[in-house]
Design a protein around this motif. Structure first.
Motif, PDB file in Angstrom:
ATOM      1  N   VAL A 269       0.866  -1.038  -0.021  1.00  0.00           N
ATOM      2  CA  VAL A 269       0.017  -0.015   0.050  1.00  0.00           C
ATOM      3  C   VAL A 269       1.018   1.409  -0.149  1.00  0.00           C
ATOM      4  CG1 VAL A 269      -1.494   1.215   1.299  1.00  0.00           C
ATOM      5  CG2 VAL A 269      -1.922  -0.985   1.206  1.00  0.00           C
ATOM      6  N   ALA A 270       1.695   1.252   0.814  1.00  0.00           N
ATOM      7  CA  ALA A 270       2.778   2.471   1.039  1.00  0.00           C
ATOM      8  C   ALA A 270       3.541   2.703  -0.359  1.00  0.00           C
ATOM      9  CB  ALA A 270       3.728   2.285   2.183  1.00  0.00           C
ATOM     10  N   ALA A 271       4.182   1.494  -0.876  1.00  0.00           N
ATOM     11  CA  ALA A 271       4.712   1.637  -2.164  1.00  0.00           C
ATOM     12  C   ALA A 271       4.003   2.100  -3.237  1.00  0.00           C
ATOM     13  CB  ALA A 271       5.399   0.397  -2.602  1.00  0.00           C
TER      14      ALA A 271
ATOM     15  N   HIS B 263       2.632   7.603  -6.309  1.00  0.00           N
ATOM     16  CA  HIS B 263       1.683   8.324  -7.031  1.00  0.00           C
ATOM     17  C   HIS B 263       1.544   9.484  -6.025  1.00  0.00           C
ATOM     18  CE1 HIS B 263       1.070   4.546  -8.986  1.00  0.00           C
ATOM     19  NE2 HIS B 263       0.330   5.261  -9.904  1.00  0.00           N
ATOM     20  N   ALA B 264       2.499   9.862  -5.201  1.00  0.00           N
ATOM     21  CA  ALA B 264       2.493  10.967  -4.249  1.00  0.00           C
ATOM     22  C   ALA B 264       2.110  12.171  -5.239  1.00  0.00           C
ATOM     23  CB  ALA B 264       3.673  11.176  -3.654  1.00  0.00           C
TER      24      ALA B 264
ATOM     25  N   THR C 231       5.829  16.907   0.075  1.00  0.00           N
ATOM     26  CA  THR C 231       5.482  16.422   1.384  1.00  0.00           C
ATOM     27  C   THR C 231       4.909  15.139   1.436  1.00  0.00           C
ATOM     28  OG1 THR C 231       4.807  18.758   1.684  1.00  0.00           O
ATOM     29  CG2 THR C 231       4.256  17.039   3.440  1.00  0.00           C
ATOM     30  N   MET C 232       4.007  14.719   0.520  1.00  0.00           N
ATOM     31  CA  MET C 232       3.471  13.559   0.560  1.00  0.00           C
ATOM     32  C   MET C 232       4.459  12.458   0.122  1.00  0.00           C
ATOM     33  SD  MET C 232       0.329  13.984   1.887  1.00  0.00           S
ATOM     34  CE  MET C 232      -0.047  12.560   2.015  1.00  0.00           C
TER      35      MET C 232
ATOM     36  N   GLY D 140       7.264   5.262 -16.183  1.00  0.00           N
ATOM     37  CA  GLY D 140       7.695   6.440 -15.171  1.00  0.00           C
ATOM     38  C   GLY D 140       7.439   5.695 -13.749  1.00  0.00           C
ATOM     39  N   SER D 141       8.059   6.624 -12.690  1.00  0.00           N
ATOM     40  CA  SER D 141       8.176   6.031 -11.392  1.00  0.00           C
ATOM     41  C   SER D 141       6.847   5.498 -10.884  1.00  0.00           C
ATOM     42  CB  SER D 141       8.650   7.296 -10.513  1.00  0.00           C
ATOM     43  OG  SER D 141       7.685   8.416 -10.552  1.00  0.00           O
TER      44      SER D 141
END
Length: 472
Positions: free
Chosen positions: A361-363, A368-369, A373-374, A436-437
């Motif tokens: 979930v975190a990855a 997609h931040a 900051t996010m 992309g990332s």
């Protein structure tokens, strides 16, 4: 404590135990005497020595995350070439892990552990002198071979020395030295990239290999392994010395508890340790842990090896991106501390699944931040779960196999994981220009979900069980 004194070095009972042979009785008695020992400064000293070597090893492995951008610039490497170079360490780790596990089950934990330190020390030194990317790749191969050798042997040593009640916690804490090493690698990289070059960083990393002399003089061979090999006199001698040193660190007059009888070890024809992984109940465990290691490491190294380079691609300098990666890595400390508590309080299987799902979930969120900051917030969350995952995985793996195949089991699982870690950085180097990332981190999230499903479906619980009971 019991009033009955267990004389250090007491001989194992002769004859049979519940139909087991005298040799099996010796195995059982060594395990029965080790399991109830109180955790004292002596066992903590052994743990600290192994953990320190692990810490130095982790610095070597983690440093490439911070140095990769500078190496790429100096040698003018393409993205695909950079990914290939970063994968060379994992080729070496695959070979080292596979070979060292079987070697440690055959010739002993202590000797193989010392040899591993020689290899990674020489590999680091060679990196310093590498004149071109090809030579640097070979040096990273040698360095990775030594690192791969060390991991499964360290797990076997700690799991066989630490009392049952605290085994999971200390194995998880051992892996906690990886984020500490990663943070130290970041700080050292920042210093060397500011004042020197990446070459001096590798030179610095070669020096701790001299720590092998501490291992040689202060860490005994595993009495469990000696007994399992039929070297009962040596096992009794080492066990007696351990009991004496434990008693010396307890209040005067303290007596050790009498060992509680353990069921005899059921043992048929002795197999080559690799074949033991595919016999009976161990086959499903092997399938499970190989899947977990493969997908977990593919995702982990595919992402973390590129963290610094991805930040640099967004416009940050080498030193600034290093600062941010170190900041994100700080969340690994509470991550492994939480895992170290959960593996004993809740269990290995649910903790492993939780950390893998949390990593997924975190990855995905990190990739997609919507803002810087996010990006930092999700990065911290990702590292919390990733290092929690590592701690649980290292606590869980050596418990799944018997003494005669424990290092082989841990080594082969690690080797399969290194295939994933080999594929990961190279795969990301190909995927990044296309997706992309965001696509990169979605791929990593999918890997963690696959690993979580494997442990939930096929995993067994080992919390609170003696090693001999788990493998009976």
């Amino acid at each position: 404590m019991s009033d009955a004194t267990l004389a250090p070095g007491a001989a194992a009972p002769a004859g049979t135990v519940g139909g087991a042979s005298a040799a099996t009785a010796s195995d059982v008695m060594i395990a029965a005497r080790l399991a109830p020992l109180p955790m004292t400064g002596y066992q903590k000293m052994i743990f600290a020595i192994i953990a320190t070597a692990w810490f130095f090893d982790s610095i070597d492995l983690g440093s490439l995350t911070f140095l990769l951008g500078s190496i790429k610039t100096e040698f003018n490497l393409s993205t695909a070439q950079t990914g290939f170079l970063s994968s060379m360490s994992f080729v070496g780790m695959f070979l080292g892990a596979a070979i060292s596990g079987m070697a440690a089950d055959k010739i002993g934990r202590k000797l193989v552990f010392q040899i591993s330190m020689i290899f990674w020390g020489l590999g680091s030194l060679w990196c310093y002198y590498a004149p071109d990317p090809q030579t640097l790749g070979y040096a990273r191969l040698l360095l990775g071979f030594g690192m791969g050798m060390e991991f499964p042997v360290a797990l076997a040593i700690v799991s066989e020395f630490v009392p049952t009640a605290k085994r999971g916690r200390y194995l998880a804490i051992l892996e906690g030295f990886w984020p500490l090493g990663f943070i130290a690698a970041g700080l050292l990289s920042w210093f060397f990239l500011t004042h020197f070059t990446w070459r001096e960083m590798f030179l610095c990393q070669a020096i701790p290999a001299l720590f092998l002399f501490v291992v040689r003089f202060f860490v005994p061979e595993s009495p469990r392994w000696l007994a399992d090999q039929g070297r009962h006199g040596e096992a009794e001698k080492v066990m007696g010395e351990i009991e004496k040193k434990v008693l010396a660190r307890l209040p005067a007059g303290t007596r050790l508890d009498e060992p509680k009888p353990l069921p005899p070890i059921a043992r048929g024809e002795r197999r080559f340790s690799f074949m033991e992984l595919w016999s009976g109940e161990y086959a499903s465990r092997t399938v499970m842990i190989w899947l977990v290691w493969f997908f977990a490491l593919l995702g982990f190294y595919g992402l973390t090896t590129w963290l610094g380079a991805l930040l640099q691609a967004q416009g940050f300098t080498n030193t600034k991106s290093t600062e941010y990666v170190v900041l994100i890595a700080l969340a690994g400390v509470p991550g492994f501390i939480t895992a170290a508590w959960l593996v004993d309080a809740w269990g290995r299987k649910p903790t492993c699944a939780l950390m893998l799902v949390g990593s997924a979930v975190a990855a995905y969120a990190y990739g997609h931040a919507p803002s810087f900051t996010m990006l930092i917030v999700f990065g911290l969350t990702m590292q919390f779960f990733l290092f929690g995952m590592w701690s649980t995985l290292y606590a869980y793996t050596p418990e799944l196999y018997p003494t005669r195949a424990r290092a082989t089991g841990a080594g082969c699982a690690s080797a399969v994981g290194r295939i994933g870690s080999l594929i990961g950085p190279s795969l990301i180097g190909v995927v990044l220009p296309t997706l992309g990332s965001g696509g990169v981190f979605a791929l990593g999230a999918g890997c963690f979900v696959a690993a979580a499903l494997a442990v939930l479906i096929l995993g067994v619980e080992t919390r609170g069980k003696q090693l001999e009971a788990i493998s009976s």
